[in-house]
Design an enzyme around this catalytic site. Structure first.
Site, mmCIF file in Angstrom:
data_model
loop_
_atom_site.group_PDB
_atom_site.id
_atom_site.type_symbol
_atom_site.label_atom_id
_atom_site.label_comp_id
_atom_site.label_asym_id
_atom_site.label_seq_id
_atom_site.Cartn_x
_atom_site.Cartn_y
_atom_site.Cartn_z
ATOM 1 N N LYS A 3 -36.839 -43.310 -43.401
ATOM 2 C CA LYS A 3 -36.477 -42.093 -44.138
ATOM 3 C C LYS A 3 -37.230 -40.902 -43.556
ATOM 4 O O LYS A 3 -38.409 -41.017 -43.202
ATOM 5 C CB LYS A 3 -36.813 -42.284 -45.612
ATOM 6 C CG LYS A 3 -36.335 -41.171 -46.548
ATOM 7 C CD LYS A 3 -36.644 -41.540 -47.986
ATOM 8 C CE LYS A 3 -36.202 -40.457 -48.969
ATOM 9 N NZ LYS A 3 -36.497 -40.830 -50.369
ATOM 10 N N SER A 7 -32.917 -40.612 -53.714
ATOM 11 C CA SER A 7 -32.793 -39.741 -52.560
ATOM 12 C C SER A 7 -32.753 -40.468 -51.220
ATOM 13 O O SER A 7 -32.550 -39.857 -50.168
ATOM 14 C CB SER A 7 -33.979 -38.770 -52.534
ATOM 15 O OG SER A 7 -35.215 -39.479 -52.402
ATOM 16 N N SER A 17 -35.787 -43.701 -56.301
ATOM 17 C CA SER A 17 -35.082 -43.198 -55.118
ATOM 18 C C SER A 17 -34.788 -44.235 -54.055
ATOM 19 O O SER A 17 -34.084 -43.940 -53.087
ATOM 20 C CB SER A 17 -35.878 -42.044 -54.486
ATOM 21 O OG SER A 17 -35.749 -40.879 -55.253
#
Length: 508
Positions: free
Chosen positions: A77, A174, A198
């Site tokens: 990420k 996210s 997330s």
């Protein structure tokens, strides 16, 4: 491309046998990545990946692989610092920023021989539950996207065609880019960050396994801070065993992270046939939230019955402060965000606005240009809650409620319960047309209702796919365990995986 459908263990065995090379696995992942790049990654790292794959290939030729992850494609990420690779957090504020160091988890991945294939998309600075608020574009779910795939192991036909023109299925957030990278086969494993769900939210929506380890088990150093007291590096994979292998590499104390702890998970290997005999599973009645879809409730009930049939004791439990948890989270989150975001000023690194008459003007112009409305709104809200006249009313009261939520978990564990079984999300993945009907704050509150309490209590939690909805979208359930019981948590998750027999997506 068939190699991309295997587990980490299966591919590792082929690498050792010489049936496939690390270079071939890497090239297959990079080709898949190119085919689905608009969905998952916004910063591929092909050159670095090929170099790492060549080194892994040489080690396998010499019979000295580094371990289970040697030569395995992984994605990270884009809020984990990566030396020599841009780290943007999905924001214009950090566009073009290249860190001079790597996060601890990235260092440990590369030291284990993992092949970094790219940085994945996210809601800007991790503030969102759809991966639609990135400065670099939206990540759309692969399910019902128009990309051709089949559902392996499905006992009946599910719709796989694209939705009507102009609509699509959200990936969750996210860490939506990380979940999509794993779901599509662009990587076998991925790192995400989990502050209130997330990792588990997009894992649920994209049909992969998502683990939020116990707070401190995996070091946070090098993860760009959002909410320090809740941020946890999260792990994503297509199978529970894959996630366990990744946890074994990443867990353990880091002298640069005072919140990290020693771990005995470095040699973690789950049993081939996990058993539930004697395990006490709690079903919290407060997680029967309004708006939970009938299909999620049916999957929840069915799984609880299956666990009981397998010898577990399943009992209803009460966690009375659950109803206050999302409000508490919605206050504490922006308070820590406001503190952390004082670093983004246009001075030292990142975007710099054009204003010369005062430093205050420079800060204001830079933040207006570099941060989206969602991020600016959380910073403003946090500063409001922390004002001298508001601090006791909001922030300090929320801290007291957080303590009560933690106590709910402790009382459940002390009553003999060893696992909690809940939904991960209230519904399958939403269509964008429905998701966008609510603002970011309202949507995040709705999507995190089942997940954020685990972050406030610091306990481990994992989302496991257990079936498909009538629309052909993944359904998932969540397990939570006492702090530090991550091995037992993953063992039970593997039992779920084996017995739920969820159909697996395979791109054609």
């Amino acid at each position: 491309m068939g190699v991309l459908g295997g587990s980490v263990r299966e591919v590792g065995a082929k690498l050792k046998q010489g049936a496939v090379t690390a270079i071939e696995v890497c090239e297959a992942a990079l080709q898949r990545q190119a085919a689905v790049s608009r969905h998952a990654l916004h910063h591929p790292t092909q050159d670095r990946a090929r170099q790492a794959a060549a080194q892994a290939h040489q080690r396998y030729k010499e019979g000295r692989p580094l371990g289970a992850l040697d030569g395995i494609p992984v994605a990270v990420k884009d809020n984990f610092c990566t030396k020599g690779i841009p780290t943007t957090c999905g924001s214009k504020m950090l566009q073009g920023y290249t860190p001079p160091y790597s996060a601890t988890v990235v260092e440990r991945l590369e030291a284990a021989g993992a092949v970094l294939v790219g940085k994945t998309n996210l809601d800007e600075f991790g503030m969102g539950s759809g991966t639609i608020d990135s400065a670099f574009g939206t990540s759309k779910n692969v399910y019902r996207s128009g990309i051709e795939y089949e559902l392996e192991g499905a006992e009946k036909r599910y719709p796989v065609s694209a939705l009507e023109e102009g609509d699509w299925v959200v990936a969750g957030g996210s860490s939506g880019g990380s979940a999509l990278s794993v779901a599509t086969g662009a990587s076998f494993l991925a790192l995400g960050s989990d502050t209130g769900g997330s990792v588990r939210n997009p894992s649920s929506y994209c049909g992969v396994v998502g683990l939020k380890p116990s707070y401190g088990v995996v070091p946070r150093w090098g993860l760009v801070s959002l909410v320090n007291s809740m941020d946890v590096p999260g792990l994503l994979g297509r199978r529970v065993d894959d996630v366990a292998a990744l946890l074994g590499v990443l867990a353990g104390r880091d002298k640069r992270d005072a919140t990290s702890v020693d771990s005995d998970l470095t040699s973690l290997r789950l049993p081939e046939e996990p058993q539930l005999a004697g395990v006490v599973v709690g079903v919290p009645k407060e997680y029967h939230q309004p708006g939970t879809s009938v299909e999620v409730v049916e999957a929840w009930t069915k799984l609880a019955d299956m666990m009981e049939d397998a010898g577990a004791e399943v009992r209803e439990v009460s966690m009375p402060h659950t109803e206050h948890s999302i409000i508490c989270y919605s206050i504490l989150n922006p308070c820590e965000v406001a503190s952390n975001f004082t670093r983004y000023t246009g001075v030292g690194y990142g975007l710099r606005g054009s204003a010369s008459h005062s430093m205050e003007a420079l800060y204001a112009v830079t933040r207006q240009a570099g941060l989206n409305q969602v991020v600016r709104g959380r910073v403003l809200a946090g500063n409001y809650f922390l004002l001298r006249e508001n601090r006791r009313k909001y922030y300090e009261q929320a801290l007291r409620v957080r303590r009560l939520i933690w106590r709910d978990f402790q009382e459940v564990w002390q009553s003999g319960v060893s696992l909690l079984l809940t939904p991960t999300t209230l519904t399958p993945a939403l269509r964008y047309s429905d998701f966008s009907s609510l603002d970011n704050r309202s949507q995040t509150a709705a999507q995190d209702i089942c997940t954020q309490a685990a972050n406030m209590a610091g306990v481990g939690a994992v989302s496991v796919p257990v079936g498909l909805s009538s629309e052909g979208l993944p359904l998932a359930l969540q397990l939570m365990a006492p702090w530090g019981h991550d091995a037992a948590l993953l063992t039970a998750a593997k039992w779920m995986e084996q017995h739920a027999c969820c159909p697996r997506l395979r791109l054609l």
